[in-house]
Design a protein around this motif. Structure first.
Motif, PDB file in Angstrom:
ATOM      1  N   GLU A 183       0.825  -0.759  -0.258  1.00  0.00           N
ATOM      2  CA  GLU A 183      -0.162  -0.125   0.303  1.00  0.00           C
ATOM      3  C   GLU A 183       0.773   1.411  -0.109  1.00  0.00           C
ATOM      4  O   GLU A 183       0.593   2.154  -0.229  1.00  0.00           O
ATOM      5  N   SER A 184       1.903   1.110   0.884  1.00  0.00           N
ATOM      6  CA  SER A 184       3.015   2.429   0.750  1.00  0.00           C
ATOM      7  C   SER A 184       4.742   2.170   0.435  1.00  0.00           C
ATOM      8  O   SER A 184       5.070   1.016   0.501  1.00  0.00           O
TER       9      SER A 184
ATOM     10  N   ARG B  75       5.930   0.529   3.108  1.00  0.00           N
ATOM     11  CA  ARG B  75       5.807  -1.399   2.847  1.00  0.00           C
ATOM     12  C   ARG B  75       6.242  -1.751   1.900  1.00  0.00           C
ATOM     13  O   ARG B  75       6.726  -2.886   1.727  1.00  0.00           O
TER      14      ARG B  75
ATOM     15  N   ASP C  98       5.732  -5.389  12.526  1.00  0.00           N
ATOM     16  CA  ASP C  98       5.478  -4.001  12.406  1.00  0.00           C
ATOM     17  C   ASP C  98       3.601  -3.297  13.186  1.00  0.00           C
ATOM     18  O   ASP C  98       4.373  -2.206  13.969  1.00  0.00           O
ATOM     19  N   ARG C  99       2.735  -4.346  14.123  1.00  0.00           N
ATOM     20  CA  ARG C  99       1.439  -4.132  13.871  1.00  0.00           C
ATOM     21  C   ARG C  99       1.647  -4.854  15.071  1.00  0.00           C
ATOM     22  O   ARG C  99       1.357  -6.227  14.630  1.00  0.00           O
TER      23      ARG C  99
ATOM     24  N   ARG D 214      -1.551   6.185  16.652  1.00  0.00           N
ATOM     25  CA  ARG D 214      -1.164   7.473  15.940  1.00  0.00           C
ATOM     26  C   ARG D 214      -2.561   7.972  15.881  1.00  0.00           C
ATOM     27  O   ARG D 214      -1.962   9.550  16.449  1.00  0.00           O
TER      28      ARG D 214
ATOM     29  N   ASN E 135       0.798   8.404   7.496  1.00  0.00           N
ATOM     30  CA  ASN E 135       2.200   8.253   7.195  1.00  0.00           C
ATOM     31  C   ASN E 135       2.266   9.142   5.873  1.00  0.00           C
ATOM     32  O   ASN E 135       1.295  10.136   4.914  1.00  0.00           O
TER      33      ASN E 135
ATOM     34  N   ASP F  71       6.872   8.695   8.788  1.00  0.00           N
ATOM     35  CA  ASP F  71       7.228   7.219   8.070  1.00  0.00           C
ATOM     36  C   ASP F  71       8.517   7.713   7.772  1.00  0.00           C
ATOM     37  O   ASP F  71       9.885   7.380   8.108  1.00  0.00           O
TER      38      ASP F  71
HETATM   39  O1  AHR Z   1       2.178  -0.439   9.690  1.00  0.00           O
HETATM   40  C1  AHR Z   1       3.324   0.267   9.230  1.00  0.00           C
HETATM   41  C2  AHR Z   1       2.379   1.225   8.427  1.00  0.00           C
HETATM   42  O2  AHR Z   1       1.873   0.728   7.389  1.00  0.00           O
HETATM   43  C3  AHR Z   1       3.045   2.526   7.529  1.00  0.00           C
HETATM   44  O3  AHR Z   1       3.150   3.785   8.548  1.00  0.00           O
HETATM   45  C4  AHR Z   1       2.389   3.171   6.418  1.00  0.00           C
HETATM   46  O4  AHR Z   1       3.245   3.606   5.337  1.00  0.00           O
HETATM   47  C5  AHR Z   1       2.055   1.406   6.089  1.00  0.00           C
HETATM   48  O5  AHR Z   1       1.009   1.573   5.077  1.00  0.00           O
END
Ligand code: AHR
Length: 327
Positions: free
Chosen positions: A48-49, A52, A125-126, A183, A233, A261
């Motif tokens: 997505e980013s 990532r 990460d999460r 956040r 982000n 980010d």
């Molecule tokens: O989990 C991290 C976040 O997920 C990042 O900040 C974001 O860019 C990504 O999609």
């Protein structure tokens, strides 16, 4: 009906893709990878980013460098696909499973399956919400509340003593995702010291550039005065930047942009004065993750939480840091 069928096809596709890049169950007393290497099944959120993409690259490179046989699945932002990939890893008997959860809830069943199969799990990460005990060994990642708080504190400091209401719009990440929730919490804590700061709109842009752009285009039409964008982000911030420019305003001046980010594109926008502040979230988790994989595969104790430290940048700091950035 159509939806169910599509979901089944999607799940089957992930299972097939995962199965295609790995070998069978680990032999007794050793890893199931080539030459007895430790096998790691990693279920990624998606692509997505920019963050990532850098995270995925870091994991793949680090696995190779560590001699770990990586089976990688991309869930395309869908929890069902991620669950399906994890189930496939369990069936294949990988040594360790790691994943970055799309959202916080809904993992108990599949994690209990991994636990019952005696396959250790690492959250990357999460974080997740779970009532179950010992369904994962450790969680490696940033402190998202702190990231939001640093962004909010910067905004509060910028407007300290300034008269009148300051209108902020927040571009949220994926609804229900750990960084989107934390956040938001941290940012609100950060701005709470300045009563003039008001979040006048908060909508999800799903952590994507196109999502951020679309939401900002609508907000620019519906909200007469916007002073600050807090983008959870960089990608959403970059999308907002494009929308602001298309509306004939100057990002960084007419409307300030604060993001999280510190990817290359975000840092470039900051160096160019189109962003105003970025709190880093380091995606280069691969090497540390591989250390943890080896430790849990060997049955060693690991810390329950491994926090990855972040920096923060203003324009001058971004100009200085940009040449040496790895992502
Ligand atoms: O989990 C991290 C976040 O997920 C990042 O900040 C974001 O860019 C990504 O999609």
């Amino acid at each position: 009906m159509k939806r169910t069928f599509a979901a089944v096809i999607g799940i089957a596709a992930v299972t097939a893709a995962v199965a295609a890049c790995g070998s069978g169950k680990a032999p007794e007393g050793g890893g199931g990878g080539a030459g007895g290497a430790t096998t790691l099944g990693f279920a990624q959120v998606g692509a997505e980013s920019g963050w990532r993409t850098a995270n995925t690259q870091s994991i793949k490179t680090a696995a190779q460098a560590a001699g770990i046989d990586l089976k990688f699945a991309d869930a395309n932002g869908e929890q069902e696909k991620q669950i399906s990939a994890i189930r496939s890893f369990i069936q294949q008997g990988v040594d360790v499973i790691a994943f970055s959860p799309v959202v916080r809830t809904g993992w108990d069943a599949v994690l209990l399956e991994a636990k019952n199969s005696k396959i250790p799990v690492i959250l990357t990460d999460r974080a997740i919400d779970t009532q179950e005990k010992d369904v994962y060994k450790t969680f490696i990642g940033a402190d998202f509340v702190e990231e939001g708080k640093r962004a909010g504190t910067w905004v509060a400091d910028q407007y300290a003593g300034a008269p009148g209401q300051v209108n902020i719009v927040q571009l949220e990440g994926t609804t229900g995702a750990d960084p989107a929730i934390d956040r938001d919490t941290g940012f609100k804590q950060g701005i709470s010291s300045n009563p003039n700061l008001r979040i006048v709109a908060s909508q999800t842009g799903d952590f994507t550039r196109s999502g951020g752009k679309q939401v900002m285009e609508a907000l620019l039409k519906s909200t007469p005065k916007i002073d600050v964008v807090f983008a959870q982000n960089d990608d959403m911030g970059l999308g907002a930047m494009e929308a602001i420019e298309a509306a004939g305003k100057v990002p960084g001046k007419d409307i300030k942009i604060v993001a999280v980010d510190a990817t290359h594109d975000g840092m470039q926008a900051l160096a160019d004065g189109k962003f105003n502040y970025i709190v880093e979230c380091n995606p280069l988790l691969g090497p540390k993750l591989m250390d943890l994989v080896k430790q849990v595969a060997a049955g060693e104790q690991v810390p329950a939480r491994v926090v990855v430290p972040d920096e923060a940048f203003d324009q001058q700091q971004a100009i200085k840091a940009l040449p040496g950035r790895q992502y």
